[in-house]
Design a protein around this motif. Structure first.
Motif, PDB file in Angstrom:
ATOM      1  N   ARG A   1       8.809   4.470  47.661  1.00  0.00           N
ATOM      2  CA  ARG A   1       7.872   5.441  48.798  1.00  0.00           C
ATOM      3  C   ARG A   1       7.275   6.442  47.774  1.00  0.00           C
ATOM      4  O   ARG A   1       6.702   7.368  48.385  1.00  0.00           O
ATOM      5  N   VAL A   2       7.114   6.267  46.377  1.00  0.00           N
ATOM      6  CA  VAL A   2       6.357   6.922  45.588  1.00  0.00           C
ATOM      7  C   VAL A   2       5.104   6.389  44.923  1.00  0.00           C
ATOM      8  O   VAL A   2       5.256   5.425  44.523  1.00  0.00           O
ATOM      9  N   LYS A   3       4.033   7.096  45.129  1.00  0.00           N
ATOM     10  CA  LYS A   3       2.860   6.335  44.695  1.00  0.00           C
ATOM     11  C   LYS A   3       2.544   7.199  43.325  1.00  0.00           C
ATOM     12  O   LYS A   3       2.227   8.335  43.666  1.00  0.00           O
ATOM     13  N   ILE A   4       2.401   6.871  42.326  1.00  0.00           N
ATOM     14  CA  ILE A   4       1.828   7.344  41.124  1.00  0.00           C
ATOM     15  C   ILE A   4       0.361   7.585  40.976  1.00  0.00           C
ATOM     16  O   ILE A   4      -0.459   6.474  41.241  1.00  0.00           O
ATOM     17  N   ARG A   5       0.055   8.589  40.231  1.00  0.00           N
ATOM     18  CA  ARG A   5      -1.496   8.771  40.293  1.00  0.00           C
ATOM     19  C   ARG A   5      -1.904   7.980  39.011  1.00  0.00           C
ATOM     20  O   ARG A   5      -1.090   7.565  37.978  1.00  0.00           O
ATOM     21  N   GLU A   6      -3.172   7.400  39.097  1.00  0.00           N
ATOM     22  CA  GLU A   6      -3.540   6.376  38.105  1.00  0.00           C
ATOM     23  C   GLU A   6      -3.420   6.909  36.829  1.00  0.00           C
ATOM     24  O   GLU A   6      -3.233   6.002  35.967  1.00  0.00           O
ATOM     25  N   GLU A   7      -3.839   8.036  36.408  1.00  0.00           N
ATOM     26  CA  GLU A   7      -3.697   8.490  34.978  1.00  0.00           C
ATOM     27  C   GLU A   7      -2.458   8.751  34.421  1.00  0.00           C
ATOM     28  O   GLU A   7      -2.195   8.477  33.122  1.00  0.00           O
ATOM     29  N   PHE A   8      -1.252   8.631  35.193  1.00  0.00           N
ATOM     30  CA  PHE A   8       0.048   8.417  34.811  1.00  0.00           C
ATOM     31  C   PHE A   8       0.468   7.127  34.720  1.00  0.00           C
ATOM     32  O   PHE A   8       1.416   6.913  33.941  1.00  0.00           O
ATOM     33  N   GLU A   9      -0.143   6.349  35.702  1.00  0.00           N
ATOM     34  CA  GLU A   9       0.195   4.837  35.661  1.00  0.00           C
ATOM     35  C   GLU A   9      -0.012   4.182  34.213  1.00  0.00           C
ATOM     36  O   GLU A   9       0.736   3.434  33.401  1.00  0.00           O
ATOM     37  N   VAL A  10      -1.160   4.753  33.472  1.00  0.00           N
ATOM     38  CA  VAL A  10      -1.587   4.066  32.316  1.00  0.00           C
ATOM     39  C   VAL A  10      -0.771   4.539  30.932  1.00  0.00           C
ATOM     40  O   VAL A  10      -0.676   4.237  30.076  1.00  0.00           O
ATOM     41  N   GLU A  11      -0.015   5.686  31.346  1.00  0.00           N
ATOM     42  CA  GLU A  11       1.029   6.171  30.495  1.00  0.00           C
ATOM     43  C   GLU A  11       2.507   5.474  30.933  1.00  0.00           C
ATOM     44  O   GLU A  11       3.392   6.204  30.338  1.00  0.00           O
ATOM     45  N   SER A  12       2.556   4.470  31.520  1.00  0.00           N
ATOM     46  CA  SER A  12       3.865   3.754  31.787  1.00  0.00           C
ATOM     47  C   SER A  12       4.823   4.422  32.632  1.00  0.00           C
ATOM     48  O   SER A  12       5.834   4.213  32.831  1.00  0.00           O
ATOM     49  N   VAL A  13       4.460   5.582  33.459  1.00  0.00           N
ATOM     50  CA  VAL A  13       4.994   6.129  34.397  1.00  0.00           C
ATOM     51  C   VAL A  13       5.328   5.410  35.552  1.00  0.00           C
ATOM     52  O   VAL A  13       4.262   4.980  36.034  1.00  0.00           O
ATOM     53  N   THR A  14       6.308   5.145  35.796  1.00  0.00           N
ATOM     54  CA  THR A  14       6.763   4.513  37.216  1.00  0.00           C
ATOM     55  C   THR A  14       7.423   5.120  38.287  1.00  0.00           C
ATOM     56  O   THR A  14       8.109   6.191  37.910  1.00  0.00           O
ATOM     57  N   PRO A  15       7.584   4.700  39.523  1.00  0.00           N
ATOM     58  CA  PRO A  15       8.284   5.320  40.514  1.00  0.00           C
ATOM     59  C   PRO A  15       9.687   5.303  40.141  1.00  0.00           C
ATOM     60  O   PRO A  15      10.376   6.319  40.273  1.00  0.00           O
ATOM     61  N   LYS A  16      10.349   4.412  39.517  1.00  0.00           N
ATOM     62  CA  LYS A  16      11.702   4.161  38.985  1.00  0.00           C
ATOM     63  C   LYS A  16      12.029   5.368  38.087  1.00  0.00           C
ATOM     64  O   LYS A  16      13.015   5.956  38.269  1.00  0.00           O
ATOM     65  N   SER A  17      11.122   5.378  37.130  1.00  0.00           N
ATOM     66  CA  SER A  17      11.468   6.382  36.009  1.00  0.00           C
ATOM     67  C   SER A  17      11.259   7.695  36.618  1.00  0.00           C
ATOM     68  O   SER A  17      12.059   8.645  36.059  1.00  0.00           O
ATOM     69  N   LEU A  18      10.424   8.049  37.363  1.00  0.00           N
ATOM     70  CA  LEU A  18      10.410   9.327  38.216  1.00  0.00           C
ATOM     71  C   LEU A  18      11.718   9.865  38.916  1.00  0.00           C
ATOM     72  O   LEU A  18      12.187  10.894  38.636  1.00  0.00           O
ATOM     73  N   VAL A  19      12.251   8.806  39.596  1.00  0.00           N
ATOM     74  CA  VAL A  19      13.597   9.153  40.446  1.00  0.00           C
ATOM     75  C   VAL A  19      14.502   9.213  39.470  1.00  0.00           C
ATOM     76  O   VAL A  19      15.288  10.181  39.459  1.00  0.00           O
ATOM     77  N   GLU A  20      14.609   8.565  38.354  1.00  0.00           N
ATOM     78  CA  GLU A  20      15.585   8.657  37.284  1.00  0.00           C
ATOM     79  C   GLU A  20      15.413  10.273  36.599  1.00  0.00           C
ATOM     80  O   GLU A  20      16.521  10.638  36.345  1.00  0.00           O
ATOM     81  N   GLU A  21      14.418  10.430  36.380  1.00  0.00           N
ATOM     82  CA  GLU A  21      14.159  11.818  35.846  1.00  0.00           C
ATOM     83  C   GLU A  21      14.562  12.801  36.591  1.00  0.00           C
ATOM     84  O   GLU A  21      15.214  13.845  36.275  1.00  0.00           O
ATOM     85  N   ALA A  22      14.426  12.859  38.224  1.00  0.00           N
ATOM     86  CA  ALA A  22      14.892  13.534  39.072  1.00  0.00           C
ATOM     87  C   ALA A  22      16.251  13.673  38.962  1.00  0.00           C
ATOM     88  O   ALA A  22      17.135  14.838  39.089  1.00  0.00           O
ATOM     89  N   LEU A  23      17.039  12.592  38.880  1.00  0.00           N
ATOM     90  CA  LEU A  23      18.525  12.348  38.812  1.00  0.00           C
ATOM     91  C   LEU A  23      18.910  13.152  37.519  1.00  0.00           C
ATOM     92  O   LEU A  23      19.869  13.855  37.508  1.00  0.00           O
ATOM     93  N   ASN A  24      18.188  13.169  36.429  1.00  0.00           N
ATOM     94  CA  ASN A  24      18.643  13.868  35.140  1.00  0.00           C
ATOM     95  C   ASN A  24      18.448  15.471  35.427  1.00  0.00           C
ATOM     96  O   ASN A  24      19.146  16.093  34.543  1.00  0.00           O
ATOM     97  N   ARG A  25      17.340  15.686  36.143  1.00  0.00           N
ATOM     98  CA  ARG A  25      17.120  17.175  36.023  1.00  0.00           C
ATOM     99  C   ARG A  25      17.416  18.070  37.212  1.00  0.00           C
ATOM    100  O   ARG A  25      17.639  19.407  37.494  1.00  0.00           O
ATOM    101  N   VAL A  26      17.699  17.434  38.298  1.00  0.00           N
ATOM    102  CA  VAL A  26      18.007  18.043  39.534  1.00  0.00           C
ATOM    103  C   VAL A  26      19.587  18.536  39.522  1.00  0.00           C
ATOM    104  O   VAL A  26      20.325  17.598  39.334  1.00  0.00           O
ATOM    105  N   PRO A  27      20.046  19.607  39.707  1.00  0.00           N
ATOM    106  CA  PRO A  27      21.598  20.116  39.510  1.00  0.00           C
ATOM    107  C   PRO A  27      22.142  19.347  40.353  1.00  0.00           C
ATOM    108  O   PRO A  27      22.126  19.174  41.602  1.00  0.00           O
ATOM    109  N   VAL A  28      23.456  18.791  40.053  1.00  0.00           N
ATOM    110  CA  VAL A  28      24.584  18.007  40.837  1.00  0.00           C
ATOM    111  C   VAL A  28      25.345  18.910  41.325  1.00  0.00           C
ATOM    112  O   VAL A  28      25.864  19.812  40.720  1.00  0.00           O
ATOM    113  N   PRO A  29      25.561  18.936  42.780  1.00  0.00           N
ATOM    114  CA  PRO A  29      26.625  19.760  43.272  1.00  0.00           C
ATOM    115  C   PRO A  29      28.221  19.564  42.719  1.00  0.00           C
ATOM    116  O   PRO A  29      28.335  18.304  42.534  1.00  0.00           O
ATOM    117  N   LYS A  30      28.898  20.545  42.688  1.00  0.00           N
ATOM    118  CA  LYS A  30      30.320  20.357  42.201  1.00  0.00           C
ATOM    119  C   LYS A  30      31.131  20.114  43.520  1.00  0.00           C
ATOM    120  O   LYS A  30      30.828  20.807  44.513  1.00  0.00           O
TER     121      LYS A  30
END
Length: 315
Positions: A286-315
Motif C-alpha cells: 500500500r506504500v508508493k515511493i517517490r521516484e527520487e527515493f526509488e533511485v536510492e533503492s528505498v522500497t516499501p518493505k524497507s520503509l515498513v522495516e524502518e517503521a518497525l525499528n523506530r516506532v516505540p513498541v508498547p510494553k
C-alpha cells in the motif's frame, strides 16, 4: 451451531497440515493465506510463473470444501468474463450466467495483465461481496476470497499497472519466490500429485465463517496495541520518501489479521509481535515511493522495516 475454541484451533492445524502434504516450503505464505481467509480478506501474491501460486489456491479451496474458480489475466479480459452476464431470449425473458466470482476461492492469475476497466469490476466483489450486472445486484457466496497473482513489473512485458483502489482491497500481500534446491527436490518427488492432490477436506465454508466470527468475538486487542498499529501507519504516511501511504483500510486489516494470527498461535489476545509479523504483508503493497527515493533503492518493505525499528513498541 457454534464451534468450540479448541476444536476450531485443531481444525485450522489440520487444514494447514493437509496443505503441506502437497505444498512444499513457504510456510509463511501458507500460514498467511489461512490467516487472510479467516479474517475475511484477500491475498495478493507476486512472483514468477511456476512458483506454486495456483497450487496453493486450489489446495486451500479443497481443504475448506469450497468452490474454486480461476481467471487467467489477459488484455482481452472483459468485466463480464469475471462477474457474468445476462442472456436474453426472443420472448423477452432473460437468465443470468454466473461468472467465476461466484466461488469461495477465486484465483485471478496475472492480475497485472488485466486492463483497468476489468480490474475495476472486482472492487465491488471484494469490498461488498456482491456484483451488480446491468443494474441487478447478486450476492456472492461466503466465504469469498480472491487470491490474485502478479508477475513482477520488471519481468512482465506489456503488463498494466494495477489501480490503487484495487491494490488497497487486498488485506495481505507476499512474494512467492523459487524454493531452495533441497525443497525443489521434494517438489519433483511430489509432482504426480499436482493435478489431483491427495488432500482431505477438513473444514466447510460454514466452518470458516463461524471461526471468523469466533475470532472477532473472542480475541482481545488492548488499546496500546491498537495505538501501535495506528502509529506504524502514521509513521509511513509522514515519511519524506512516501508519495502516498497506507489508507485507513490498512490499519483495519493489520488489526484484523493480527487478531487471527493470535488465535492461530493459541492466544485470546494480540501482542505486538503479532503486529510486527504482519506489518510487511499488510502495509508494504500500500506504500508508493517517490521516484527520487526509488533511485536510492528505498522500497516499501524497507520503509515498513524502518517503521518497525523506530516506532516505540508498547510494553
Amino acid at each position: 451451531m457454534s464451534i468450540d475454541i479448541d476444536h476450531a484451533r485443531e481444525m485450522i492445524k489440520q487444514a494447514l497440515g493437509e496443505i503441506k502434504k502437497v505444498y512444499v516450503g513457504k510456510e509463511g505464505l501458507v500460514k498467511l493465506s489461512m490467516a487472510t481467509l479467516l479474517s475475511s480478506g484477500h491475498l495478493l501474491i507476486e512472483g514468477l510463473p511456476g512458483t506454486g501460486k495456483t497450487l496453493l489456491a486450489k489446495t486451500l479451496a479443497r481443504v475448506i470444501g469450497g468452490t474454486y474458480r480461476r481467471i487467467q489475466g489477459h488484455p482481452d479480459t472483459l468485466p463480464s468474463d469475471m462477474t457474468g452476464f445476462h442472456v436474453y431470449r426472443p420472448d423477452g425473458s432473460s437468465s443470468f450466467v454466473r461468472g467465476p466470482v461466484f466461488s469461495n476461492i477465486l484465483l485471478l492469475d496475472e492480475l497485472n495483465r488485466v486492463p483497468s476497466r476489468s480490474q475495476a469490476a472486482l472492487i465491488e466483489a471484494m469490498q461488498e461481496y456482491q456484483v451488480t450486472v446491468e443494474g441487478v445486484t447478486y450476492s456472492l457466496p461466503r466465504p469469498f476470497m480472491v487470491i490474485a497473482t502478479m508477475i513482477p513489473q520488471e519481468y512482465a512485458s506489456g503488463a498494466y499497472g494495477v489501480v490503487e483502489t484495487l491494490i488497497d482491497r487486498f488485506a495481505t500481500s507476499l512474494p512467492s519466490l523459487y524454493n531452495p534446491p533441497e525443497e525443489e527436490l521434494e517438489i519433483v518427488s511430489r509432482s504426480d500429485y499436482v493435478l489431483q492432490p491427495p488432500v482431505e477436506q477438513v473444514l466447510t465454508p460454514s466452518d470458516v465463517t463461524k471461526i471468523s466470527e469466533l475470532i472477532a468475538y473472542w480475541v482481545h486487542v488492548e488499546e496500546n496495541v491498537k495505538k501501535y498499529i495506528v502509529d506504524l501507519v502514521s509513521y509511513l504516511r509522514s515519511s519524506r520518501a512516501v508519495l502516498y501511504g497506507p489508507s485507513h483500510r490498512a490499519s483495519v486489516w493489520l488489526y484484523r489479521v493480527s487478531r487471527t494470527l493470535a488465535f492461530m498461535e493459541g492466544r485470546d489476545y494480540v501482542i505486538p509481535d503479532d503486529v510486527k509479523a504482519l506489518a510487511v504483508p499488510v502495509l508494504a503493497h500500500r506504500v508508493k515511493i517517490r521516484e527520487e527515493f526509488e533511485v536510492e533503492s528505498v522500497t516499501p518493505k524497507s520503509l515498513v522495516e524502518e517503521a518497525l525499528n523506530r516506532v516505540p513498541v508498547p510494553k
